[in-house]
Design a protein around this motif. Structure first.
Motif, PDB file in Angstrom:
ATOM      1  N   LEU A 170      36.862  27.707  60.421  1.00  0.00           N
ATOM      2  CA  LEU A 170      37.412  28.667  61.368  1.00  0.00           C
ATOM      3  C   LEU A 170      38.614  28.042  62.062  1.00  0.00           C
ATOM      4  N   PHE A 171      39.648  28.839  62.310  1.00  0.00           N
ATOM      5  CA  PHE A 171      40.813  28.335  63.031  1.00  0.00           C
ATOM      6  C   PHE A 171      41.530  29.488  63.728  1.00  0.00           C
ATOM      7  N   PRO A 172      42.365  29.199  64.731  1.00  0.00           N
ATOM      8  CA  PRO A 172      43.122  30.264  65.406  1.00  0.00           C
ATOM      9  C   PRO A 172      44.047  30.970  64.427  1.00  0.00           C
ATOM     10  N   ASN A 173      44.255  32.256  64.646  1.00  0.00           N
ATOM     11  CA  ASN A 173      45.047  33.048  63.708  1.00  0.00           C
ATOM     12  C   ASN A 173      46.474  32.528  63.536  1.00  0.00           C
ATOM     13  N   TYR A 174      47.036  31.924  64.600  1.00  0.00           N
ATOM     14  CA  TYR A 174      48.442  31.506  64.561  1.00  0.00           C
ATOM     15  C   TYR A 174      48.673  30.218  63.777  1.00  0.00           C
ATOM     16  N   LEU A 175      47.603  29.527  63.412  1.00  0.00           N
ATOM     17  CA  LEU A 175      47.757  28.234  62.750  1.00  0.00           C
ATOM     18  C   LEU A 175      48.362  28.421  61.354  1.00  0.00           C
ATOM     19  N   LEU A 176      49.508  27.800  61.132  1.00  0.00           N
ATOM     20  CA  LEU A 176      50.166  27.895  59.828  1.00  0.00           C
ATOM     21  C   LEU A 176      49.325  27.196  58.767  1.00  0.00           C
ATOM     22  N   HIS A 177      49.266  27.780  57.581  1.00  0.00           N
ATOM     23  CA  HIS A 177      48.498  27.162  56.508  1.00  0.00           C
ATOM     24  C   HIS A 177      49.032  27.613  55.148  1.00  0.00           C
ATOM     25  N   ALA A 178      48.719  26.826  54.145  1.00  0.00           N
ATOM     26  CA  ALA A 178      49.173  27.095  52.784  1.00  0.00           C
ATOM     27  C   ALA A 178      48.179  26.506  51.794  1.00  0.00           C
ATOM     28  N   VAL A 179      48.228  27.013  50.560  1.00  0.00           N
ATOM     29  CA  VAL A 179      47.394  26.471  49.483  1.00  0.00           C
ATOM     30  C   VAL A 179      48.313  26.103  48.325  1.00  0.00           C
ATOM     31  N   TYR A 180      48.240  24.852  47.916  1.00  0.00           N
ATOM     32  CA  TYR A 180      49.075  24.377  46.818  1.00  0.00           C
ATOM     33  C   TYR A 180      48.509  24.806  45.461  1.00  0.00           C
ATOM     34  N   PRO A 181      49.371  24.947  44.461  1.00  0.00           N
ATOM     35  CA  PRO A 181      48.891  25.269  43.112  1.00  0.00           C
ATOM     36  C   PRO A 181      48.159  24.085  42.491  1.00  0.00           C
ATOM     37  N   PHE A 182      47.395  24.351  41.462  1.00  0.00           N
ATOM     38  CA  PHE A 182      46.717  23.282  40.726  1.00  0.00           C
ATOM     39  C   PHE A 182      46.986  23.458  39.239  1.00  0.00           C
ATOM     40  N   SER A 183      46.556  22.486  38.441  1.00  0.00           N
ATOM     41  CA  SER A 183      46.854  22.507  37.008  1.00  0.00           C
ATOM     42  C   SER A 183      45.687  21.941  36.205  1.00  0.00           C
ATOM     43  N   ASP A 184      45.868  21.835  34.893  1.00  0.00           N
ATOM     44  CA  ASP A 184      44.927  21.153  33.988  1.00  0.00           C
ATOM     45  C   ASP A 184      43.563  21.813  33.875  1.00  0.00           C
ATOM     46  N   THR A 185      43.450  23.085  34.249  1.00  0.00           N
ATOM     47  CA  THR A 185      42.171  23.774  34.093  1.00  0.00           C
ATOM     48  C   THR A 185      42.408  25.276  34.064  1.00  0.00           C
ATOM     49  N   ASP A 186      41.531  25.982  33.372  1.00  0.00           N
ATOM     50  CA  ASP A 186      41.578  27.444  33.369  1.00  0.00           C
ATOM     51  C   ASP A 186      40.494  28.019  34.270  1.00  0.00           C
ATOM     52  N   ASP A 187      39.802  27.148  34.991  1.00  0.00           N
ATOM     53  CA  ASP A 187      38.737  27.592  35.888  1.00  0.00           C
ATOM     54  C   ASP A 187      39.311  28.256  37.143  1.00  0.00           C
ATOM     55  N   GLU A 188      38.489  29.065  37.764  1.00  0.00           N
ATOM     56  CA  GLU A 188      38.890  29.815  38.949  1.00  0.00           C
ATOM     57  C   GLU A 188      38.578  29.064  40.245  1.00  0.00           C
ATOM     58  N   ARG A 189      39.512  29.148  41.173  1.00  0.00           N
ATOM     59  CA  ARG A 189      39.296  28.690  42.543  1.00  0.00           C
ATOM     60  C   ARG A 189      39.119  29.962  43.357  1.00  0.00           C
ATOM     61  N   ARG A 190      37.925  30.193  43.883  1.00  0.00           N
ATOM     62  CA  ARG A 190      37.621  31.449  44.574  1.00  0.00           C
ATOM     63  C   ARG A 190      37.304  31.178  46.041  1.00  0.00           C
ATOM     64  N   SER A 191      38.030  31.838  46.927  1.00  0.00           N
ATOM     65  CA  SER A 191      37.819  31.638  48.366  1.00  0.00           C
ATOM     66  C   SER A 191      37.673  32.977  49.072  1.00  0.00           C
ATOM     67  N   VAL A 192      37.113  32.935  50.272  1.00  0.00           N
ATOM     68  CA  VAL A 192      36.965  34.143  51.086  1.00  0.00           C
ATOM     69  C   VAL A 192      37.582  33.882  52.456  1.00  0.00           C
ATOM     70  N   SER A 193      38.316  34.863  52.977  1.00  0.00           N
ATOM     71  CA  SER A 193      38.980  34.727  54.275  1.00  0.00           C
ATOM     72  C   SER A 193      38.714  35.951  55.134  1.00  0.00           C
ATOM     73  N   PHE A 194      39.080  35.846  56.408  1.00  0.00           N
ATOM     74  CA  PHE A 194      38.934  36.988  57.305  1.00  0.00           C
ATOM     75  C   PHE A 194      39.896  36.861  58.476  1.00  0.00           C
ATOM     76  N   ASN A 195      40.145  37.992  59.146  1.00  0.00           N
ATOM     77  CA  ASN A 195      40.848  38.048  60.420  1.00  0.00           C
ATOM     78  C   ASN A 195      39.962  38.828  61.381  1.00  0.00           C
ATOM     79  N   ALA A 196      39.926  38.433  62.646  1.00  0.00           N
ATOM     80  CA  ALA A 196      39.117  39.159  63.623  1.00  0.00           C
ATOM     81  C   ALA A 196      39.740  39.109  65.003  1.00  0.00           C
ATOM     82  N   LYS A 197      39.404  40.109  65.815  1.00  0.00           N
ATOM     83  CA  LYS A 197      39.818  40.162  67.214  1.00  0.00           C
ATOM     84  C   LYS A 197      38.638  39.784  68.104  1.00  0.00           C
ATOM     85  N   LEU A 198      38.920  39.134  69.234  1.00  0.00           N
ATOM     86  CA  LEU A 198      37.914  38.776  70.215  1.00  0.00           C
ATOM     87  C   LEU A 198      38.092  39.628  71.468  1.00  0.00           C
ATOM     88  N   ASP A 199      37.088  39.612  72.334  1.00  0.00           N
ATOM     89  CA  ASP A 199      37.228  40.305  73.614  1.00  0.00           C
ATOM     90  C   ASP A 199      38.303  39.606  74.453  1.00  0.00           C
TER      91      ASP A 199
END
Length: 206
Positions: A170-199
């Motif tokens: 979990l991290f604050p919405n404003y935090l910059l982030h990136a995912v680098y590419p990968f190689s040498d495999t045909d396998d899948e990298r599967r992730s789940v993300s979300f955005n939410a509002k607080l009171d």
């Protein structure tokens, strides 16, 4: 619930584990969507996201409730707010949640999210993400990189996360982030993300 507060730089980050039953249910859901052209088109979330990846799938509200994904996110954020602000979370609204299917050479450019809080967790990770072109270089293939501000004395603005199935951050919405590419495999990298509002109290800047 395993719950760890990380503070590699300014804002805190939470590391925890996605329950195994949720991982299984979510992978089954995604596999069923992939098999159906109709569902794939209906739930295609790619145009709304920054990534240059194979497929990004929107998670339906009823499905999130059924597998208790929404409950998991709400409880996790409530614990985070209690730790950071010593207050009770009274409002938690998921804006959206989605699954990213990333394959060889896909990537997610540096970006931030909407809402107040965001997060990413891992459902599938290739055993081998490839090597660097030049030997001895830091290998960030397929890794998540969080960025806060700029380099300062005694302060590294970059935090690199190696994906592992079940890990969730979990991290604050404003935090910059990136995912680098990968190689040498045909396998899948599967992730789940979300955005939410607080009171308003939980989201206030004191």
């Amino acid at each position: 619930m395993e719950f760890q507060i990380l503070r590699p730089f300014g804002p805190s980050i939470v590391k925890l584990k996605i329950p195994t039953n949720i991982i299984d249910d979510m992978n089954k859901y995604v596999d069923e969507v992939v098999k159906s052209d109709k569902k794939s088109k209906k739930l295609d979330f790619g145009p709304n996201l920054a990534g240059n990846v194979q497929q990004e799938i929107f998670l339906e509200i009823e499905f999130m409730k059924k597998i208790r994904w929404a409950e998991f996110l709400g409880n996790s954020c409530a614990r985070w707010i209690a730790y950071e602000k010593n207050t009770k979370l009274t409002g938690f609204e998921i804006i959206r949640s989605w699954v990213v299917r990333q394959f060889k050479n896909d990537y997610n450019p540096i970006h931030f999210h909407t809402g107040h809080v965001s997060g990413v967790g891992y459902l599938k990770v290739p055993k081998n993400l490839g090597e660097t072109t030049q030997k001895g270089k830091n290998n960030v293939n397929g890794k998540l990189v969080l960025v806060d501000g700029s380099k300062k004395l005694f302060s590294n603005p970059i935090f690199v996360i190696t994906p592992k199935v079940g890990d969730f951050y979990l991290f604050p919405n404003y935090l910059l982030h990136a995912v680098y590419p990968f190689s040498d495999t045909d396998d899948e990298r599967r992730s789940v993300s979300f955005n939410a509002k607080l009171d308003d109290t939980s989201a206030s800047i004191e």
